[in-house]
Write a protein that holds these residues in place. Sequence first.
Motif: not given
Length: 414
Positions: A31, A34-36, A372, A377, A379-380, A382-383
């Motif tokens: 990706r 953090t964006r699609n 992660s 995942n 998004e996770q 990136a978090e």
Amino acid sequence: MSEDAADQLFLGRQPILDREQRLVAYELLFRNGTRNAAEVTDDVQATATVIANAFSELGVEAALGTCRGFINVDEQFLFSDMLELLPRHCVVLEILETVPPSPAVVERCKALKAAGFTLALDDVIQLQPEFVELLTLVEIVKVDIQPLSRVQLMQLVIKLKPLGKQLLAEKVDSREQMELCLKLGFSLFQGYYFAKPTIIAGRKLDHSQVSLMKLMGLLLGDADTGELEEALKPEPGLTVNLLRMTNSVGSGTTETITSLRHAITVLGRRQLQRWLQLLVFASGKQPGTSNPLLLIAATRGRLMELLAEEMRAGDAPFADKAFMTGIMSLMPALIGLPISELIASLGLNPELREALCAGSGPLGDLLRLAESSEGGNLEQLAENLGRLPGLTPKALNRAQTSALHWANCIGQDK
């Protein structure tokens, strides 16, 4: 796509195993930040450039070793000429379920197949008539077993088997699901059951594992060389392996080892500790099989070590703790005992103990980041990366590819 955008590449990976539970591939997930990728101005160019950079700049092709990389392909990217930049001998193009089986898509898949690409169809839960022609072109069918009942799964497999395709069961989360898919004839498997196996309560350490854990405890307690030598003497198998490893070219020494004490001194405590940690996992293998947890644990430990070095340059003790945290975090899955019980007698310092038991502190943050990256995942991912100041997506990806390469080398040596 700008250089800054290229730096925001996130590389996620999930293991894919065969019927003998040998690691044969990774699903690679890309990706832009953090964006699609669909939110990028030029979606096709951005996605293609990110993936091409992953294989050239990050060296994913070399890091995969003998494993293949499954790559998700949406409709837009399917028609991009940049797709052909990928090394077709080591990738599988995984056509997403959102791609309509239109005549144009079918023709494009025929061309890619003729060019030498291996195709897979993702997230199949039923055999729809409009997908029949596309199914004839793919070599691998990925079946999402989660929404299917036992009967529905059996019925789907009965319809797919005459097509002669390799069946991959994805989202396998339990031993029962794994055993059912084995009986139904699936040849490839993917899911949390492998990366996060359930604990088998009450399983005891065998003699070999007890000895390894005892030696690790001595190292962690800073025992002198004499104590280590005495602990190794009753273990002829370990002793022979230690001498063989220390005498090998790969150990980085040209000395001829003549004694156990000499071997310990030449190898060094840090390398001895790592060797013992990996042997704990290797000892859990069934004869004639390869335990995927060994490679996953080795990769996780090395990844955390490299990231620790990035965070605190020159702080070797912190990097050592990070490596050990990664390796030991998978011990409950292999041995079948809670982590608190496993480390009770090892005398770990509070920082390492709290990271393993409570996920706290910088080591706990590093562990979550490593987990992660294996879970897919993004998004996770990136978090968790955001909790570690000083670490960039580019540094993470560089460490991931390096860790994969390192772990694959271990697997080849064994």
